[in-house]
Design a protein around this motif. Structure first.
Motif, PDB file in Angstrom:
ATOM      1  N   PHE A  70      21.973  53.238  39.557  1.00  0.00           N
ATOM      2  CA  PHE A  70      22.815  53.363  38.358  1.00  0.00           C
ATOM      3  C   PHE A  70      24.045  52.471  38.517  1.00  0.00           C
ATOM      4  CE2 PHE A  70      26.292  55.619  36.098  1.00  0.00           C
ATOM      5  CZ  PHE A  70      25.773  55.592  34.822  1.00  0.00           C
ATOM      6  N   TRP A  71      24.659  52.563  39.672  1.00  0.00           N
ATOM      7  CA  TRP A  71      25.838  51.754  39.963  1.00  0.00           C
ATOM      8  C   TRP A  71      25.485  50.270  39.967  1.00  0.00           C
ATOM      9  CZ3 TRP A  71      30.682  51.542  39.511  1.00  0.00           C
ATOM     10  CH2 TRP A  71      31.468  50.678  40.282  1.00  0.00           C
ATOM     11  N   ASN A  72      24.329  49.948  40.556  1.00  0.00           N
ATOM     12  CA  ASN A  72      23.905  48.550  40.582  1.00  0.00           C
ATOM     13  C   ASN A  72      23.704  47.994  39.174  1.00  0.00           C
ATOM     14  OD1 ASN A  72      23.958  47.947  43.297  1.00  0.00           O
ATOM     15  ND2 ASN A  72      21.914  48.778  43.663  1.00  0.00           N
ATOM     16  N   THR A  73      23.139  48.822  38.300  1.00  0.00           N
ATOM     17  CA  THR A  73      22.952  48.396  36.914  1.00  0.00           C
ATOM     18  C   THR A  73      24.284  48.002  36.297  1.00  0.00           C
ATOM     19  OG1 THR A  73      20.965  49.701  36.567  1.00  0.00           O
ATOM     20  CG2 THR A  73      22.260  49.199  34.614  1.00  0.00           C
ATOM     21  N   ILE A  74      25.295  48.838  36.550  1.00  0.00           N
ATOM     22  CA  ILE A  74      26.629  48.520  36.013  1.00  0.00           C
ATOM     23  C   ILE A  74      27.146  47.215  36.619  1.00  0.00           C
ATOM     24  CG2 ILE A  74      29.029  49.301  35.904  1.00  0.00           C
ATOM     25  CD1 ILE A  74      28.001  52.162  35.901  1.00  0.00           C
ATOM     26  N   VAL A  75      26.987  47.083  37.936  1.00  0.00           N
ATOM     27  CA  VAL A  75      27.525  45.898  38.609  1.00  0.00           C
ATOM     28  C   VAL A  75      26.826  44.629  38.116  1.00  0.00           C
ATOM     29  CG1 VAL A  75      27.708  44.717  40.842  1.00  0.00           C
ATOM     30  CG2 VAL A  75      28.278  47.145  40.657  1.00  0.00           C
ATOM     31  N   TYR A  76      25.471  44.681  38.026  1.00  0.00           N
ATOM     32  CA  TYR A  76      24.732  43.509  37.534  1.00  0.00           C
ATOM     33  C   TYR A  76      25.190  43.129  36.129  1.00  0.00           C
ATOM     34  CZ  TYR A  76      21.414  44.097  41.401  1.00  0.00           C
ATOM     35  OH  TYR A  76      20.847  44.192  42.634  1.00  0.00           O
ATOM     36  N   THR A  77      25.339  44.150  35.277  1.00  0.00           N
ATOM     37  CA  THR A  77      25.741  43.900  33.897  1.00  0.00           C
ATOM     38  C   THR A  77      27.107  43.222  33.854  1.00  0.00           C
ATOM     39  OG1 THR A  77      24.542  45.863  33.225  1.00  0.00           O
ATOM     40  CG2 THR A  77      26.138  44.987  31.668  1.00  0.00           C
ATOM     41  N   LEU A  78      28.050  43.790  34.614  1.00  0.00           N
ATOM     42  CA  LEU A  78      29.405  43.242  34.575  1.00  0.00           C
ATOM     43  C   LEU A  78      29.451  41.835  35.171  1.00  0.00           C
ATOM     44  CD1 LEU A  78      31.656  46.328  35.389  1.00  0.00           C
ATOM     45  CD2 LEU A  78      31.248  45.202  33.193  1.00  0.00           C
ATOM     46  N   LEU A  79      28.732  41.622  36.269  1.00  0.00           N
ATOM     47  CA  LEU A  79      28.719  40.285  36.876  1.00  0.00           C
ATOM     48  C   LEU A  79      28.190  39.259  35.890  1.00  0.00           C
ATOM     49  CD1 LEU A  79      27.458  40.937  40.524  1.00  0.00           C
ATOM     50  CD2 LEU A  79      29.709  40.090  39.830  1.00  0.00           C
ATOM     51  N   ALA A  80      27.062  39.607  35.245  1.00  0.00           N
ATOM     52  CA  ALA A  80      26.473  38.670  34.290  1.00  0.00           C
ATOM     53  C   ALA A  80      27.409  38.437  33.116  1.00  0.00           C
ATOM     54  CB  ALA A  80      25.125  39.200  33.804  1.00  0.00           C
ATOM     55  N   PHE A  81      28.091  39.511  32.685  1.00  0.00           N
ATOM     56  CA  PHE A  81      28.994  39.377  31.537  1.00  0.00           C
ATOM     57  C   PHE A  81      30.184  38.494  31.893  1.00  0.00           C
ATOM     58  CE2 PHE A  81      32.370  40.875  28.644  1.00  0.00           C
ATOM     59  CZ  PHE A  81      31.726  40.645  27.443  1.00  0.00           C
ATOM     60  N   VAL A  82      30.737  38.718  33.089  1.00  0.00           N
ATOM     61  CA  VAL A  82      31.884  37.904  33.514  1.00  0.00           C
ATOM     62  C   VAL A  82      31.462  36.432  33.615  1.00  0.00           C
ATOM     63  CG1 VAL A  82      33.430  37.401  35.449  1.00  0.00           C
ATOM     64  CG2 VAL A  82      33.126  39.755  34.664  1.00  0.00           C
ATOM     65  N   PHE A  83      30.289  36.191  34.237  1.00  0.00           N
ATOM     66  CA  PHE A  83      29.788  34.818  34.305  1.00  0.00           C
ATOM     67  C   PHE A  83      29.611  34.264  32.894  1.00  0.00           C
ATOM     68  CE2 PHE A  83      26.583  31.542  34.367  1.00  0.00           C
ATOM     69  CZ  PHE A  83      26.868  30.807  35.509  1.00  0.00           C
ATOM     70  N   GLY A  84      29.033  35.076  32.011  1.00  0.00           N
ATOM     71  CA  GLY A  84      28.794  34.655  30.634  1.00  0.00           C
ATOM     72  C   GLY A  84      30.078  34.285  29.919  1.00  0.00           C
ATOM     73  N   MET A  85      31.136  35.062  30.147  1.00  0.00           N
ATOM     74  CA  MET A  85      32.419  34.771  29.502  1.00  0.00           C
ATOM     75  C   MET A  85      33.042  33.506  30.091  1.00  0.00           C
ATOM     76  SD  MET A  85      33.324  36.807  27.058  1.00  0.00           S
ATOM     77  CE  MET A  85      35.097  36.822  26.884  1.00  0.00           C
ATOM     78  N   VAL A  86      33.021  33.434  31.425  1.00  0.00           N
ATOM     79  CA  VAL A  86      33.674  32.310  32.101  1.00  0.00           C
ATOM     80  C   VAL A  86      33.019  30.987  31.696  1.00  0.00           C
ATOM     81  CG1 VAL A  86      34.023  31.229  34.363  1.00  0.00           C
ATOM     82  CG2 VAL A  86      34.549  33.641  34.037  1.00  0.00           C
ATOM     83  N   VAL A  87      31.704  31.012  31.500  1.00  0.00           N
ATOM     84  CA  VAL A  87      31.016  29.788  31.078  1.00  0.00           C
ATOM     85  C   VAL A  87      30.986  29.686  29.553  1.00  0.00           C
ATOM     86  CG1 VAL A  87      28.813  28.559  31.120  1.00  0.00           C
ATOM     87  CG2 VAL A  87      29.628  29.731  33.166  1.00  0.00           C
ATOM     88  N   GLY A  88      30.779  30.807  28.877  1.00  0.00           N
ATOM     89  CA  GLY A  88      30.563  30.794  27.431  1.00  0.00           C
ATOM     90  C   GLY A  88      31.781  30.352  26.637  1.00  0.00           C
ATOM     91  N   VAL A  89      32.988  30.805  27.050  1.00  0.00           N
ATOM     92  CA  VAL A  89      34.190  30.446  26.287  1.00  0.00           C
ATOM     93  C   VAL A  89      34.441  28.934  26.336  1.00  0.00           C
ATOM     94  CG1 VAL A  89      36.689  30.744  26.132  1.00  0.00           C
ATOM     95  CG2 VAL A  89      35.219  32.737  26.417  1.00  0.00           C
ATOM     96  N   PRO A  90      34.405  28.310  27.520  1.00  0.00           N
ATOM     97  CA  PRO A  90      34.549  26.839  27.523  1.00  0.00           C
ATOM     98  C   PRO A  90      33.443  26.137  26.724  1.00  0.00           C
ATOM     99  CG  PRO A  90      34.868  27.700  29.730  1.00  0.00           C
ATOM    100  CD  PRO A  90      34.407  28.847  28.899  1.00  0.00           C
ATOM    101  N   ILE A  91      32.217  26.657  26.792  1.00  0.00           N
ATOM    102  CA  ILE A  91      31.148  26.037  26.005  1.00  0.00           C
ATOM    103  C   ILE A  91      31.473  26.139  24.514  1.00  0.00           C
ATOM    104  CG2 ILE A  91      28.717  26.271  25.329  1.00  0.00           C
ATOM    105  CD1 ILE A  91      28.827  25.027  27.983  1.00  0.00           C
ATOM    106  N   ALA A  92      32.012  27.294  24.109  1.00  0.00           N
ATOM    107  CA  ALA A  92      32.396  27.462  22.699  1.00  0.00           C
ATOM    108  C   ALA A  92      33.461  26.445  22.320  1.00  0.00           C
ATOM    109  CB  ALA A  92      32.897  28.877  22.454  1.00  0.00           C
ATOM    110  N   LEU A  93      34.441  26.255  23.208  1.00  0.00           N
ATOM    111  CA  LEU A  93      35.499  25.277  22.928  1.00  0.00           C
ATOM    112  C   LEU A  93      34.920  23.868  22.830  1.00  0.00           C
ATOM    113  CD1 LEU A  93      38.362  26.634  25.204  1.00  0.00           C
ATOM    114  CD2 LEU A  93      38.335  26.524  22.716  1.00  0.00           C
TER     115      LEU A  93
END
Lengths: 275, 251
Positions: A70-93
């Motif tokens: 259960f905890w791993n699911t949360i961690v995987y989700t957050l890691l992927a989301f953080v990566f997604g934001m860190v890459v996605g926002v510059p891509i949007a710009l």
């Protein structure tokens, strides 16, 4: 009733008023619903269903071991989301840049990672890349693989959401910033992005819910007990117990994550409206 | 007009074309320091475009512009630096909707001029007091009336200590009873000697405050002179019929 209205031969008081008609229609729908429920109750083998899904001892035996996945699911989700934001926002710009090559690169990036199935990207990151670049080490082992593998797909979606948010910021806001002497970059950072991110909070929360569920794909990377996520854990239990109760428990634990997220999204959306 | 000093705005041969539509067809204009110039004219006459060309929010198709000591149309123009010296007030206020009133007035000072926080806040408070906005510092723009928002927008521009202020129909989006408070602030500003270029439909403001009124039509300046002349005794038929429509809309 049709005959009565069609011919018009019946006396007026025999016809139904719109309100009566609505009430009748409601009553019929309730009757159908009740019939379906009764039929299910009669037809279904409740003993068997209870045996398959509601074995309390099996459910109880999953605890406390289930908290690790259960905890791993949360961690995987957050890691992927953080990566997604860190890459996605510059891509949007880059997508809204006036500099062509940035735009072309960002458009290609989004088209590729939005179009590829998350599972395939995960395979690429987990097995394709290590084969092509022998000796490559992902930071954090499987956690790094998941952050990148799920994050790449996610970043494409996040980039598109954020781009829509950027374009939804009124032009007057940009003109006001420029008229005060802010550079293009300064305007983006100080005025446009903060407003754009507020606009895209609901779609981003949605993306977080999607990622929570996509974390179930992580099993393809070959996980250990320590790095297992919820779906894989539930499936293992299903096999070892020869019973479906673990699936129910796993499903409920997913909902425990996604339903609060949905409520949060709705609340943030409301706050956005009243602002 | 003051001819000894260099004008604070100098426009020469300004043309602006949007596709096939030539909005400005050769504008020459000098504005002296401390002068208040009102731009009037029918919609589509190019008033707002002319105003927006002065700080290069619109890029001219042809012609040269110098403003507040900056060569705006030169190849090496530093527009960001130039715009610090040119305040602008918009029809739709355009306050930063995600920031508080205080932050709206401090943000450019802090991010552009790199003014220390305390100094920026002190300056913002002075400017807000000047435009009669007090006790609203932590409010968001949407919590203010249109008239209040526009006064904050004026304070925001003034906080950068501009040498020149551009007003683009500052009262056109306001409820009639809120127009007065904004015009009052602008009148005070004019009295303090601020150089102002104002696109407006408020003829009483033009008559009372302007040193000069320009009547634009079809992308050219058709009439120019003191308000008493242009507004009371227009020389061209176009200006006469426009003023008649503005002053007697029911006829």
């Amino acid at each position: 009733m049709d005959a009565a209205t069609d011919t018009g031969a019946e006396p007026l008081d025999r016809r139904m008023t719109p309100r009566q008609r609505r009430r009748l229609s409601r009553a019929i729908q309730y009757a159908v619903l009740a019939a379906v429920v009764i039929a299910l109750a009669v037809v279904a083998d409740w003993g068997r269903i209870a045996d398959s899904f509601f074995q309390l001892d099996i459910a109880a035996a999953m605890f406390p071991a289930v908290w690790t996945p259960f905890w791993n699911t949360i961690v995987y989700t957050l890691l992927a989301f953080v990566f997604g934001m860190v890459v996605g926002v510059p891509i949007a710009l880059m997508r809204v840049s006036t500099f062509g090559p940035y735009r072309w690169f960002a458009t290609g990036y989004v088209e590729i990672f939005r179009g590829l199935p998350a599972l395939l990207v995960l395979f690429l990151v987990g097995f394709g890349v290590p084969q092509a670049f022998p000796g490559i080490q992902y930071p954090g082992g499987v956690y790094g693989q998941v952050a990148i593998g799920l994050g790449l797909t996610s970043s494409a979606y996040i980039a598109e959401s954020v781009r829509a948010g950027i374009q939804a910021v009124p032009k007057g806001q940009i003109e006001a910033a420029r008229s005060l002497g802010m550079s293009h970059t300064r305007t983006m950072v100080t005025v446009v992005l903060p407003q754009a991110l507020r606009i895209v909070i609901p779609p981003l929360t949605n993306e977080l819910v999607m990622l929570t569920k996509d974390s179930s794909l992580v099993f393809v990377l070959g996980v250990t007990t320590a790095t297992m996520e919820l779906s894989k854990f539930a499936r293992n239990e299903l096999t070892s117990e020869a019973n479906a109760t673990p699936l129910l428990v796993g499903g409920l634990l997913y909902l425990l994550l996604t339903i609060p997220l949905g409520l949060l999204a709705r609340r943030l959306e409301k706050r956005g409206e009243t602002r | 007009m003051n001819t000894e000093a260099t004008p604070i705005v100098r426009v020469r041969g300004l043309r602006k074309r949007f596709g096939d539509n030539e909005v400005l067809r050769g504008i020459d204009l000098d504005i002296a320091e401390g002068e208040v110039v009102c731009l009037i004219g029918p919609s589509g006459s190019g008033k707002s475009t002319l105003l927006r060309c002065v700080n290069l929010l619109e890029t001219p198709t042809d012609g040269t512009i110098t403003a507040a000591g900056h060569d705006m149309t030169g190849p090496d123009a530093d527009l960001d630096a130039a715009r610090r010296d040119i305040g602008m007030v918009f029809q739709q206020f355009n306050l930063f909707s995600h920031l508080t009133i205080l932050d709206n007035v401090t943000i450019a000072q802090r991010r552009v001029s790199k003014t220390p926080r305390d100094e920026a806040i002190a300056e913002a408070r002075r400017r807000l007091a000047e435009v009669g906005i007090e006790g609203k510092e932590q409010a968001k723009p949407s919590q203010l009336s249109g008239g209040q928002q526009q006064r904050v927008a004026i304070a925001r521009a003034l906080a950068m200590k501009p040498k020149l202020m551009l007003f683009d129909e500052p009262t056109s989006a306001l409820d009639p009873e809120l127009v007065g408070e904004v015009l009052g602030v602008m009148k005070g500003l004019a009295a303090e000697g601020m150089t102002m270029l104002v696109v407006t439909h408020e003829m009483s403001f033009a008559r009372e405050v302007a040193d000069r009124v320009l009547f634009l039509d079809g992308g050219v300046i058709v009439e120019s002179g003191p308000p008493a002349e242009v507004l009371s005794n227009p020389q061209t038929e176009r200006a006469r019929s426009f003023l008649h429509r503005i002053l007697h809309p029911v006829d």
